[in-house]
Scaffold this motif. Structure first.
Motif, PDB file in Angstrom:
ATOM      1  N   TYR A 113      59.416  63.539  61.063  1.00 34.97           N
ATOM      2  CA  TYR A 113      58.974  64.787  60.808  1.00 34.97           C
ATOM      3  C   TYR A 113      59.357  65.964  61.598  1.00 34.97           C
ATOM      4  O   TYR A 113      59.615  67.005  60.836  1.00 34.97           O
ATOM      5  CB  TYR A 113      57.315  64.749  60.925  1.00 34.97           C
ATOM      6  CG  TYR A 113      56.510  65.623  60.379  1.00 34.97           C
ATOM      7  CD1 TYR A 113      56.300  65.726  59.059  1.00 34.97           C
ATOM      8  CD2 TYR A 113      55.917  66.846  61.232  1.00 34.97           C
ATOM      9  CE1 TYR A 113      55.458  66.852  58.312  1.00 34.97           C
ATOM     10  CE2 TYR A 113      55.199  67.787  60.366  1.00 34.97           C
ATOM     11  CZ  TYR A 113      55.080  67.907  59.217  1.00 34.97           C
ATOM     12  OH  TYR A 113      54.491  68.916  58.525  1.00 34.97           O
ATOM     13  N   ALA A 119      62.369  62.575  50.060  1.00 39.69           N
ATOM     14  CA  ALA A 119      62.043  63.701  49.696  1.00 39.69           C
ATOM     15  C   ALA A 119      63.195  64.675  50.253  1.00 39.69           C
ATOM     16  O   ALA A 119      63.312  65.786  49.555  1.00 39.69           O
ATOM     17  CB  ALA A 119      60.744  64.025  49.642  1.00 39.69           C
ATOM     18  N   VAL A 167      57.321  69.684  54.324  1.00 39.03           N
ATOM     19  CA  VAL A 167      57.615  69.763  55.497  1.00 39.03           C
ATOM     20  C   VAL A 167      57.786  71.104  56.196  1.00 39.03           C
ATOM     21  O   VAL A 167      58.839  71.678  55.468  1.00 39.03           O
ATOM     22  CB  VAL A 167      58.764  68.572  55.978  1.00 39.03           C
ATOM     23  CG1 VAL A 167      59.057  68.930  57.390  1.00 39.03           C
ATOM     24  CG2 VAL A 167      58.511  67.212  55.540  1.00 39.03           C
ATOM     25  N   LEU A 180      63.059  66.723  60.607  1.00 37.43           N
ATOM     26  CA  LEU A 180      63.262  67.274  59.205  1.00 37.43           C
ATOM     27  C   LEU A 180      62.849  68.443  59.118  1.00 37.43           C
ATOM     28  O   LEU A 180      63.014  69.206  58.345  1.00 37.43           O
ATOM     29  CB  LEU A 180      62.513  66.440  58.306  1.00 37.43           C
ATOM     30  CG  LEU A 180      62.899  65.038  57.918  1.00 37.43           C
ATOM     31  CD1 LEU A 180      62.258  64.127  56.756  1.00 37.43           C
ATOM     32  CD2 LEU A 180      64.459  65.009  57.426  1.00 37.43           C
ATOM     33  N   GLN A 193      61.336  65.754  43.505  1.00 41.33           N
ATOM     34  CA  GLN A 193      62.223  66.412  44.196  1.00 41.33           C
ATOM     35  C   GLN A 193      63.516  66.792  43.529  1.00 41.33           C
ATOM     36  O   GLN A 193      64.166  65.859  42.786  1.00 41.33           O
ATOM     37  CB  GLN A 193      62.456  65.968  45.674  1.00 41.33           C
ATOM     38  CG  GLN A 193      62.867  66.633  46.546  1.00 41.33           C
ATOM     39  CD  GLN A 193      61.827  67.431  46.836  1.00 41.33           C
ATOM     40  OE1 GLN A 193      60.738  67.341  46.807  1.00 41.33           O
ATOM     41  NE2 GLN A 193      62.155  68.652  47.435  1.00 41.33           N
ATOM     42  N   ALA A 199      59.134  58.004  52.524  1.00 39.42           N
ATOM     43  CA  ALA A 199      58.691  59.093  51.688  1.00 39.42           C
ATOM     44  C   ALA A 199      59.814  60.294  51.921  1.00 39.42           C
ATOM     45  O   ALA A 199      60.131  60.833  51.210  1.00 39.42           O
ATOM     46  CB  ALA A 199      57.270  59.442  51.342  1.00 39.42           C
ATOM     47  N   MET A 200      59.314  60.541  53.097  1.00 41.95           N
ATOM     48  CA  MET A 200      59.998  61.857  53.688  1.00 41.95           C
ATOM     49  C   MET A 200      61.559  61.754  53.737  1.00 41.95           C
ATOM     50  O   MET A 200      62.120  62.875  53.159  1.00 41.95           O
ATOM     51  CB  MET A 200      59.551  62.060  55.349  1.00 41.95           C
ATOM     52  CG  MET A 200      58.400  62.585  55.341  1.00 41.95           C
ATOM     53  SD  MET A 200      58.048  63.045  57.401  1.00 41.95           S
ATOM     54  CE  MET A 200      57.583  61.669  58.006  1.00 41.95           C
TER      55      MET A 200
END
Lengths: 338, 338
Positions: free
Chosen positions: B115, B142, A52, B118, A3, B138-139
């Motif tokens: 999720y 990232a 996302v 974001l 990223q 991870a989210m």
DNA sequence: TATCGGAATGTTACCGCGATCAGTCGCGCC
DNA sequence: GGCGCGACTGATCGCGGTAACATTCCGATA
């Protein structure tokens, strides 16, 4: 996993999976026909990249924002989290999502919060109370979206409303108290200029007393601080000032609980010498040494009904929009059951 | 005032005031030079129409979304509304706005909520706890935005963290209890698989006891229901099972208060015969007949510090990102002050 | 074999606003 | 009088998606 800075877009996923952005969009939204193989390719790529979707862009393009603005006075009141949980529960089964705004009981802040909320173009608004500034009412009208005013039904709604009649709640409690034979009644509550529901209960309460020629012998108001402690202090103050009081009506359960604890400590006979009642039916009461008489405000149900109205209206289903729930009195151990 | 269906846009205001959309945009955002006369014209037109800017479009165009995602386990715990109020207070002075998501203590729900959040591309995330699913971590990584994990500092943060060490809180309380001479110690709390902070307090607690060769003589766990009532019930159960207990450590103040009320009612000497301690320092305690010993969890301060970190990072100011606050013990009336 | 129809995929045109850059205009100065 | 400059205003493009329409492809059908 890798990223930089710039967040991923449909294009990234489309390039990674070798199909058009449109197809990726379709896969991610489960809309339209996409072959199983490309679907897999896309999903794999999306997962690998950690993509996302950007709802900002999606909402703008589709002109659909699945948010419901929920505007309440406070989160520390316990009452409102319960309403919220009713709302969430119902919205969970839809694609709508609640977003909460808090007004601190201030009309100007309500106006500001409402403006902020509306600028996100929500699909509906659930807002506590029937009293709003002119500007707020105008905004709600102009928004053209479903509006449900909750908690209170003593007044004219902008659109829909769900709640109980606090005037009636006050009246009923007064009637029960009189029926039980209490005569020297005191009222303890919040400072009311902005707490319209407490005011309405008080009005209903005094109205019924007046019909029987009874007047509130003492009253005391607070704001801020620990409600439990305030209930204790105010009760002490009232007893000192008016030792002949035989009933105390509290505008909420928390101060009622404080008063109850104080009286028990002092060895006063409850409900023989002094009867007590609160308002709300909060869960907390169940742990008290004695059950405080109270009246359930149907908080959770208010939340679910309001959310159901919004959900229906969003899908263009007409639905009854004026729901008055009936609170039930619970005598507990602090009000002689006549 | 007049409204069809379709919501107003900059173009409507621009037509109504006879200037370009760009100028209207500038006026409404107070950016760039605009002459006083056109400014007035525009503001008047906007007000008359009841125009509310569309932040969806604005955010997309400017690539700036001034939202801070705040992800917490529950709203009914009182602890979190307090943290929230700290956050709001700080963000009020910035252009950032908090948006709350609730996880119900479920990791999968946390993942889902995260999720969702974001996908609105917030400027930062404040999230309770250090334990998250792999996917959630991870989210967060990232996303490339500032992340502050709050409440707890016993572990490795993803980015920044603000909180207290619950292990240490447990240890300190244990030390004080031992110092006061208590020997037969019981622990009452929530079922812990998902409440990591309660677990850590328990671990720290037993660790110190073990060093003195003391073991918890009894324990009991609950989930759901009225905490006050549960505290009462569990205390009763423990006393029945282990009549020689001389101290009870509760994993939160609410059940501690329930226990306290129960013991006082039974005429048990607190803290002589049995000592008590809770955790959190909730305001509620101030109204109790006796002050429960507790340890302040610095909730409000956690909120303000976390918000300050986000605010600083959003403006590219570096800021210390690992803050461990020191909870202070308050002996109250239920723990013999050695 | 030519035609048709539906499934799968792509193309185009925005959504409402803000960043950027490009004017326009009046004024002071040389 | 021409020039430069600052104050103000406008035109264009694109943010990242989605709706609506267009296209391709392939087997079935006459």
């Amino acid at each position: 996993m890798t990223q930089k800075n710039r967040s991923l877009t449909l294009r990234d996923v489309s390039e990674a999976s070798g199909v058009s952005e449109m197809t990726v969009s379709r896969v991610l939204r489960n809309r339209g026909d996409v072959s199983a193989t490309t679907r897999d390719k896309v999903l794999t790529a999306a997962k690998e990249l950690g993509y996302v979707p950007n709802k900002i862009a999606g909402a703008l393009a589709s002109q659909r924002v699945n948010l419901v603005a929920v505007i309440i006075p406070s989160l520390s009141n316990m009452v409102f989290p319960e309403v919220l949980s009713g709302i969430s529960q119902v919205l969970e089964d839809t694609e709508l999502q609640p977003v909460v705004g808090v007004t601190d009981y201030l009309p100007e802040k309500e106006e500001k919060v409402l403006y902020e909320m509306l600028s996100w173009r929500p699909s509906g608004v659930i807002i506590a109370g029937l009293e709003h500034t002119e500007a707020s009412r105008a905004m709600l009208h102009a928004s053209g979206i479903p509006v449900v005013e909750i908690m209170d039904t003593d007044g004219e709604p902008i659109d829909a409303m769900v709640g109980i009649s606090h005037r009636r709640a006050g009246r009923e409690m007064a009637a029960e108290i009189l029926k039980a034979g209490y005569k020297k009644i005191a009222f303890l509550g919040t400072k009311m200029p902005l707490d319209h529901r407490a005011r309405k209960r008080f009005e209903g309460f005094t109205e019924v007393l007046a019909k029987s020629g009874v007047e509130v012998v003492d009253r005391e108001f607070y704001s801020g601080g620990s409600a439990l402690a305030k209930g204790r202090e105010m009760t002490e103050a009232v007893l000192e000032r008016s030792p002949d009081v035989d009933f105390i009506y509290y505008s909420n359960d928390m101060i009622g609980a404080g008063g109850l604890l104080y009286l028990l400590e002092k060895g006063i006979d409850v409900p023989g010498q002094i009867g007590l009642a609160g308002f709300n039916g909060v869960e907390l009461l169940q742990g008290l040494p004695r059950q405080l008489a109270t009246m359930d405000a149907c908080r959770r149900e208010i939340g679910t009904k309001a959310a159901e109205i919004i959900a229906a209206r969003v899908n263009d289903v007409e639905k009854d929009g004026q729901i008055t729930l009936a609170p039930t009195i619970s005598f507990g151990d602090t009000l002689r059951d006549a």
